[in-house]
Motif scaffolding. Structure first.
Motif, PDB file in Angstrom:
ATOM      1  N   GLY A   1       0.813  -1.205   0.000  1.00  0.00           N
ATOM      2  CA  GLY A   1       0.000   0.000   0.000  1.00  0.00           C
ATOM      3  C   GLY A   1       0.854   1.266   0.000  1.00  0.00           C
ATOM      4  N   ASN A   2       2.153   1.116   0.114  1.00  0.00           N
ATOM      5  CA  ASN A   2       3.090   2.238   0.046  1.00  0.00           C
ATOM      6  C   ASN A   2       3.464   2.398  -1.427  1.00  0.00           C
ATOM      7  OD1 ASN A   2       4.941   4.221   0.562  1.00  0.00           O
ATOM      8  ND2 ASN A   2       6.493   2.846   1.412  1.00  0.00           N
ATOM      9  N   HIS A   3       2.546   3.008  -2.178  1.00  0.00           N
ATOM     10  CA  HIS A   3       2.592   2.938  -3.634  1.00  0.00           C
ATOM     11  C   HIS A   3       3.602   3.868  -4.292  1.00  0.00           C
ATOM     12  CE1 HIS A   3      -0.528   0.136  -3.604  1.00  0.00           C
ATOM     13  NE2 HIS A   3      -1.399   0.694  -4.398  1.00  0.00           N
ATOM     14  N   SER A   4       4.304   3.283  -5.261  1.00  0.00           N
ATOM     15  CA  SER A   4       5.127   4.043  -6.199  1.00  0.00           C
ATOM     16  C   SER A   4       4.185   4.660  -7.235  1.00  0.00           C
ATOM     17  CB  SER A   4       6.109   3.094  -6.888  1.00  0.00           C
ATOM     18  OG  SER A   4       5.390   2.155  -7.693  1.00  0.00           O
ATOM     19  N   ASP A   5       4.727   5.505  -8.102  1.00  0.00           N
ATOM     20  CA  ASP A   5       3.911   6.087  -9.174  1.00  0.00           C
ATOM     21  C   ASP A   5       3.313   5.002 -10.066  1.00  0.00           C
ATOM     22  OD1 ASP A   5       4.417   8.643  -8.262  1.00  0.00           O
ATOM     23  OD2 ASP A   5       6.009   9.036  -9.719  1.00  0.00           O
ATOM     24  N   LEU A   6       4.105   3.992 -10.411  1.00  0.00           N
ATOM     25  CA  LEU A   6       3.606   2.923 -11.268  1.00  0.00           C
ATOM     26  C   LEU A   6       2.506   2.135 -10.565  1.00  0.00           C
ATOM     27  CD1 LEU A   6       3.592   1.326 -13.870  1.00  0.00           C
ATOM     28  CD2 LEU A   6       5.627   0.082 -13.063  1.00  0.00           C
ATOM     29  N   ALA A   7       2.677   1.853  -9.298  1.00  0.00           N
ATOM     30  CA  ALA A   7       1.629   1.141  -8.550  1.00  0.00           C
ATOM     31  C   ALA A   7       0.348   1.970  -8.530  1.00  0.00           C
ATOM     32  CB  ALA A   7       2.104   0.825  -7.140  1.00  0.00           C
ATOM     33  N   ASN A   8       0.473   3.275  -8.347  1.00  0.00           N
ATOM     34  CA  ASN A   8      -0.713   4.147  -8.392  1.00  0.00           C
ATOM     35  C   ASN A   8      -1.376   4.087  -9.761  1.00  0.00           C
ATOM     36  OD1 ASN A   8      -0.763   5.144  -5.752  1.00  0.00           O
ATOM     37  ND2 ASN A   8       0.709   6.753  -6.234  1.00  0.00           N
ATOM     38  N   ASN A   9      -0.574   4.089 -10.819  1.00  0.00           N
ATOM     39  CA  ASN A   9      -1.132   3.987 -12.175  1.00  0.00           C
ATOM     40  C   ASN A   9      -1.863   2.669 -12.374  1.00  0.00           C
ATOM     41  OD1 ASN A   9      -0.094   6.492 -12.895  1.00  0.00           O
ATOM     42  ND2 ASN A   9       1.739   5.635 -13.834  1.00  0.00           N
ATOM     43  N   LEU A  10      -1.292   1.588 -11.879  1.00  0.00           N
ATOM     44  CA  LEU A  10      -1.941   0.278 -11.994  1.00  0.00           C
ATOM     45  C   LEU A  10      -3.257   0.257 -11.223  1.00  0.00           C
ATOM     46  CD1 LEU A  10       1.192  -2.009 -11.681  1.00  0.00           C
ATOM     47  CD2 LEU A  10      -0.196  -1.652 -13.737  1.00  0.00           C
ATOM     48  N   ASP A  11      -3.264   0.827 -10.039  1.00  0.00           N
ATOM     49  CA  ASP A  11      -4.504   0.901  -9.255  1.00  0.00           C
ATOM     50  C   ASP A  11      -5.560   1.734  -9.971  1.00  0.00           C
ATOM     51  OD1 ASP A  11      -3.898  -0.757  -7.134  1.00  0.00           O
ATOM     52  OD2 ASP A  11      -3.343   0.860  -5.772  1.00  0.00           O
ATOM     53  N   GLU A  12      -5.146   2.840 -10.562  1.00  0.00           N
ATOM     54  CA  GLU A  12      -6.084   3.700 -11.268  1.00  0.00           C
ATOM     55  C   GLU A  12      -6.701   2.965 -12.458  1.00  0.00           C
ATOM     56  OE1 GLU A  12      -5.845   7.748 -13.891  1.00  0.00           O
ATOM     57  OE2 GLU A  12      -4.735   7.732 -11.987  1.00  0.00           O
ATOM     58  N   ILE A  13      -5.877   2.294 -13.238  1.00  0.00           N
ATOM     59  CA  ILE A  13      -6.382   1.512 -14.374  1.00  0.00           C
ATOM     60  C   ILE A  13      -7.332   0.425 -13.880  1.00  0.00           C
ATOM     61  CG2 ILE A  13      -5.714  -0.157 -16.165  1.00  0.00           C
ATOM     62  CD1 ILE A  13      -3.145   1.587 -16.541  1.00  0.00           C
ATOM     63  N   SER A  14      -6.945  -0.253 -12.820  1.00  0.00           N
ATOM     64  CA  SER A  14      -7.778  -1.299 -12.237  1.00  0.00           C
ATOM     65  C   SER A  14      -9.138  -0.737 -11.812  1.00  0.00           C
ATOM     66  CB  SER A  14      -7.042  -1.913 -11.045  1.00  0.00           C
ATOM     67  OG  SER A  14      -7.803  -2.904 -10.441  1.00  0.00           O
ATOM     68  N   ASN A  15      -9.114   0.351 -11.066  1.00  0.00           N
ATOM     69  CA  ASN A  15     -10.356   0.963 -10.587  1.00  0.00           C
ATOM     70  C   ASN A  15     -11.225   1.459 -11.732  1.00  0.00           C
ATOM     71  OD1 ASN A  15      -9.692   0.493  -7.893  1.00  0.00           O
ATOM     72  ND2 ASN A  15      -8.665   2.466  -7.673  1.00  0.00           N
ATOM     73  N   ASP A  16     -10.605   2.061 -12.760  1.00  0.00           N
ATOM     74  CA  ASP A  16     -11.352   2.552 -13.920  1.00  0.00           C
ATOM     75  C   ASP A  16     -12.107   1.437 -14.627  1.00  0.00           C
ATOM     76  OD1 ASP A  16     -10.437   5.114 -13.430  1.00  0.00           O
ATOM     77  OD2 ASP A  16      -8.997   5.137 -15.104  1.00  0.00           O
ATOM     78  N   HIS A  17     -11.616   0.215 -14.507  1.00  0.00           N
ATOM     79  CA  HIS A  17     -12.250  -0.938 -15.146  1.00  0.00           C
ATOM     80  C   HIS A  17     -13.113  -1.744 -14.165  1.00  0.00           C
ATOM     81  CE1 HIS A  17      -9.362   0.005 -18.283  1.00  0.00           C
ATOM     82  NE2 HIS A  17     -10.101  -0.729 -19.092  1.00  0.00           N
ATOM     83  N   GLY A  18     -13.282  -1.231 -12.940  1.00  0.00           N
ATOM     84  CA  GLY A  18     -14.087  -1.939 -11.937  1.00  0.00           C
ATOM     85  C   GLY A  18     -13.420  -3.211 -11.455  1.00  0.00           C
ATOM     86  N   MET A  19     -12.100  -3.174 -11.421  1.00  0.00           N
ATOM     87  CA  MET A  19     -11.331  -4.372 -11.090  1.00  0.00           C
ATOM     88  C   MET A  19     -10.515  -4.143  -9.819  1.00  0.00           C
ATOM     89  SD  MET A  19     -12.019  -6.109 -13.886  1.00  0.00           S
ATOM     90  CE  MET A  19     -10.855  -7.297 -14.465  1.00  0.00           C
ATOM     91  N   SER A  20      -9.967  -5.232  -9.301  1.00  0.00           N
ATOM     92  CA  SER A  20      -8.968  -5.161  -8.237  1.00  0.00           C
ATOM     93  C   SER A  20      -7.781  -6.003  -8.672  1.00  0.00           C
ATOM     94  CB  SER A  20      -9.535  -5.648  -6.904  1.00  0.00           C
ATOM     95  OG  SER A  20      -9.987  -6.971  -7.009  1.00  0.00           O
ATOM     96  N   LEU A  21      -6.607  -5.611  -8.193  1.00  0.00           N
ATOM     97  CA  LEU A  21      -5.369  -6.293  -8.536  1.00  0.00           C
ATOM     98  C   LEU A  21      -5.008  -7.212  -7.375  1.00  0.00           C
ATOM     99  CD1 LEU A  21      -3.202  -6.428 -10.707  1.00  0.00           C
ATOM    100  CD2 LEU A  21      -2.133  -4.424  -9.686  1.00  0.00           C
ATOM    101  N   VAL A  22      -4.885  -8.506  -7.665  1.00  0.00           N
ATOM    102  CA  VAL A  22      -4.681  -9.511  -6.624  1.00  0.00           C
ATOM    103  C   VAL A  22      -3.367 -10.241  -6.863  1.00  0.00           C
ATOM    104  CG1 VAL A  22      -5.625 -11.606  -5.580  1.00  0.00           C
ATOM    105  CG2 VAL A  22      -7.175  -9.799  -6.369  1.00  0.00           C
ATOM    106  N   CYS A  23      -2.524 -10.270  -5.841  1.00  0.00           N
ATOM    107  CA  CYS A  23      -1.268 -11.011  -5.912  1.00  0.00           C
ATOM    108  C   CYS A  23      -1.588 -12.505  -5.869  1.00  0.00           C
ATOM    109  CB  CYS A  23      -0.381 -10.615  -4.734  1.00  0.00           C
ATOM    110  SG  CYS A  23       1.146 -11.568  -4.610  1.00  0.00           S
ATOM    111  N   THR A  24      -1.025 -13.266  -6.787  1.00  0.00           N
ATOM    112  CA  THR A  24      -1.290 -14.700  -6.856  1.00  0.00           C
ATOM    113  C   THR A  24      -0.900 -15.399  -5.557  1.00  0.00           C
ATOM    114  OG1 THR A  24      -0.930 -14.632  -9.238  1.00  0.00           O
ATOM    115  CG2 THR A  24      -0.867 -16.801  -8.200  1.00  0.00           C
ATOM    116  N   TYR A  25       0.247 -15.040  -5.001  1.00  0.00           N
ATOM    117  CA  TYR A  25       0.666 -15.650  -3.735  1.00  0.00           C
ATOM    118  C   TYR A  25      -0.366 -15.366  -2.649  1.00  0.00           C
ATOM    119  CZ  TYR A  25       2.958 -16.497   0.669  1.00  0.00           C
ATOM    120  OH  TYR A  25       3.230 -16.953   1.939  1.00  0.00           O
TER     121      TYR A  25
END
Length: 137
Positions: free
Chosen positions: A23-47
């Motif tokens: 949750g201590n997001h880098s710029d890229l992590a923030n971008n990934l979260d934004e894309i995920s949210n824009d698509h109504g998705m969540s990003l889940v770590c496989t582990y």
């Protein structure tokens, strides 16, 4: 139109994985979260998904969880653990697979970020068993 459903997965660096998972997001992590949210998705770590499955099985009785032994062995194997810590999938709510149009839209946005030393791979997979390794019986 195909009857198959799809999932978008990404493979990331250890650094980006830690950013996404902490949750201590880098710029890229923030971008990934934004894309995920824009698509109504969540990003889940496989582990994390595998670990959650094992934790749930252990709380409720492993005999009702057909993939428990395989999943537990996977997360306890150091090499496989390291691999799955850097693998993420996009879920829509509790749905792990979804329509092709959604998957392709998500893929396009992710690829627009550009592959890098942190975003290593973007992959769309389908639910056709012939195209995917199957879990043990």
């Amino acid at each position: 139109m195909s009857d198959w459903l799809y999932q978008v997965r990404i493979r990331v660096s250890e650094r980006l994985s830690e950013s996404l998972r902490s949750g201590n997001h880098s710029d890229l992590a923030n971008n990934l979260d934004e894309i995920s949210n824009d698509h109504g998705m969540s990003l889940v770590c496989t582990y994390d998904a595998f670990k959650g499955y094992c934790d749930e099985a252990e709380e409720n009785g492993i005999e009702d969880y057909a993939l428990y032994d395989w999943t537990k062995a996977t997360i306890e194997n150091p090499e496989k653990k390291a691999k799955h810590l850097k693998s993420f999938a996009f879920y829509r709510g509790f749905e792990q697979i979804y329509e092709k149009e959604l998957a392709l839209s998500l893929e396009k946005k992710l690829l627009n970020l550009g592959l890098s030393e942190d975003l290593l791979e973007v992959k769309v997979i389908d639910s056709n068993p012939a195209n995917n390794p199957q879990p043990p019986k």
